[in-house]
Write a protein that holds these residues in place. Structure first.
Motif, mmCIF file in Angstrom:
data_model
loop_
_atom_site.group_PDB
_atom_site.id
_atom_site.type_symbol
_atom_site.label_atom_id
_atom_site.label_comp_id
_atom_site.label_asym_id
_atom_site.label_seq_id
_atom_site.Cartn_x
_atom_site.Cartn_y
_atom_site.Cartn_z
ATOM 1 N N MET A 257 9.459 27.040 13.851
ATOM 2 C CA MET A 257 8.657 28.209 14.211
ATOM 3 C C MET A 257 7.854 27.959 15.469
ATOM 4 O O MET A 257 7.752 28.798 16.345
ATOM 5 C CB MET A 257 7.705 28.573 13.061
ATOM 6 C CG MET A 257 8.229 29.742 12.244
ATOM 7 S SD MET A 257 7.038 30.220 11.019
ATOM 8 C CE MET A 257 6.067 31.391 11.919
ATOM 9 N N ASP B 234 10.062 28.184 18.304
ATOM 10 C CA ASP B 234 10.349 29.600 18.608
ATOM 11 C C ASP B 234 9.182 30.253 19.346
ATOM 12 O O ASP B 234 9.378 31.000 20.292
ATOM 13 C CB ASP B 234 10.619 30.372 17.310
ATOM 14 C CG ASP B 234 12.026 30.087 16.786
ATOM 15 O OD1 ASP B 234 12.807 29.489 17.550
ATOM 16 O OD2 ASP B 234 12.315 30.471 15.639
ATOM 17 N N THR B 235 7.970 29.954 18.851
ATOM 18 C CA THR B 235 6.768 30.524 19.463
ATOM 19 C C THR B 235 6.657 30.062 20.908
ATOM 20 O O THR B 235 6.380 30.856 21.810
ATOM 21 C CB THR B 235 5.506 30.101 18.669
ATOM 22 O OG1 THR B 235 5.705 30.436 17.300
ATOM 23 C CG2 THR B 235 4.266 30.809 19.183
ATOM 24 N N SER B 236 6.920 28.798 21.132
ATOM 25 C CA SER B 236 6.860 28.248 22.498
ATOM 26 C C SER B 236 7.853 28.978 23.405
ATOM 27 O O SER B 236 7.547 29.328 24.536
ATOM 28 C CB SER B 236 7.196 26.755 22.494
ATOM 29 O OG SER B 236 6.242 26.058 21.752
ATOM 30 N N GLU C 256 9.049 31.993 22.962
ATOM 31 C CA GLU C 256 8.556 33.357 23.167
ATOM 32 C C GLU C 256 7.468 33.404 24.237
ATOM 33 O O GLU C 256 7.493 34.267 25.119
ATOM 34 C CB GLU C 256 7.994 33.920 21.860
ATOM 35 C CG GLU C 256 9.067 34.558 20.984
ATOM 36 C CD GLU C 256 8.514 35.050 19.666
ATOM 37 O OE1 GLU C 256 7.327 35.435 19.631
ATOM 38 O OE2 GLU C 256 9.266 35.045 18.683
ATOM 39 N N ILE C 257 6.522 32.429 24.116
ATOM 40 C CA ILE C 257 5.420 32.369 25.103
ATOM 41 C C ILE C 257 5.996 32.154 26.503
ATOM 42 O O ILE C 257 5.642 32.841 27.455
ATOM 43 C CB ILE C 257 4.408 31.250 24.728
ATOM 44 C CG1 ILE C 257 3.632 31.672 23.464
ATOM 45 C CG2 ILE C 257 3.444 30.966 25.883
ATOM 46 C CD1 ILE C 257 2.855 30.555 22.797
#
Length: 227
Positions: free
Chosen positions: A2, A5-7, A9-10
Motif C-alpha cells: 500500500m 502504491d501511495t508513493s 500515486e504521489i
C-alpha cells in the motif's frame, strides 16, 4: 504494498502537477507571443493599409491626369498640328491614320474605340491621312489603315494594314490588344508569347508567310482588295 502504491500515486500527482505547471507556462508564453504577433499584425496591417491608400490615391490622381489629357476615349484630331501637341503631352499614344473611303479603317475604329476605354494609360487618336500629307510623308505612311505607336514623342512602331493581326478582316479586339502590348504602348496583362490568333485554326501561323501588299503607285495604298 500500500505504501508503495501511495508513493506511486504521489509521484504521479507530482508529475501531473509539474506537467500542468509546465503546460501552463508554455501556454502563457504562447499566449504572450500570439498577443505580440496580433499586435504586430495590427500595426503592420495599418501600415499596409496606409501604403495601399496612398497607392490608390496616387493611381486616382494619375487617372484624373490622363482623363484631363483626353485619354479614355478614341478621338479624332483635326490637323497635323494637333498631332504634335497631343503626342507631346502623353507618354503613350496610338494614332490611326485613316481614309473615309477605306472600309478597313472602320474595322480598326471599332476595335480602337473599345481599347481606348479599357487602357486609359494610353491616348487613342485618329487622323485623316488626306488632311495630313506632311505627317504621312515624314512617317512614311503608304498603306491605309496604318496605326502609328508613339512613345515619349517618338514613333516607335507601326501596325500596317492587318498583316500583324492574323491577316483577316475578322481579327478580334484581343488580337489588336496583344499587338499593342508587343509594342509596350499599353499595359498588357496577357502572355505576349501567345498571340490570340495562334489558337484559331482558321488563321494558324500563316500570317507570317504572307507578303505585305505592294504599293500600287498611288499616294496611299489601301490595304483592301475592294478599293
Amino acid at each position: 504494498k500500500m505504501a508503495a502504491d501511495t508513493s506511486v500515486e504521489i509521484l504521479q500527482k507530482v508529475l501531473e502537477n509539474e506537467i500542468l505547471q509546465t503546460t501552463k507556462v508554455v501556454e502563457e508564453h504562447l499566449d504572450a507571443e500570439l498577443q505580440k504577433l496580433d499586435q504586430m499584425d495590427e500595426d503592420e496591417l495599418e501600415r499596409l493599409k496606409q501604403r495601399r491608400l496612398e497607392a490608390l490615391k496616387k493611381a486616382q490622381q494619375q487617372k484624373q491626369e490622363w482623363l484631363s489629357k483626353g485619354h479614355g476615349e478614341y478621338r479624332e484630331i483635326p490637323s497635323e498640328r494637333d498631332f504634335f501637341q497631343e503626342v507631346k503631352e502623353s507618354k503613350n499614344v496610338v494614332c490611326h491614320f485613316y481614309r473615309d473611303t477605306t472600309f478597313r479603317c472602320q474595322i480598326m475604329d471599332k476595335h480602337l474605340t473599345v481599347l481606348a476605354k479599357k487602357h486609359i494609360e494610353t491616348k487613342f487618336l485618329k487622323l485623316n491621312a488626306e488632311k495630313s500629307p506632311f505627317l504621312c510623308e515624314r512617317l512614311r505612311i503608304k498603306v491605309i489603315p496604318t496605326v502609328a505607336l508613339v512613345k515619349d514623342g517618338k514613333t516607335k512602331d507601326y501596325i500596317v494594314g492587318f498583316t500583324d493581326l492574323g491577316n483577316t478582316d475578322d481579327f478580334t479586339t484581343e488580337t489588336l490588344e496583344w499587338r499593342l502590348g508587343c509594342a509596350d504602348i499599353i499595359n498588357y496583362s496577357g502572355n505576349l508569347m501567345d498571340p490570340p490568333f495562334q489558337s484559331q485554326k482558321k488563321y494558324g501561323t500563316s500570317f507570317t508567310k504572307l507578303d505585305k501588299k505592294t504599293i500600287r503607285g498611288k499616294k496611299y495604298d489601301s490595304d483592301s482588295d475592294d478599293d
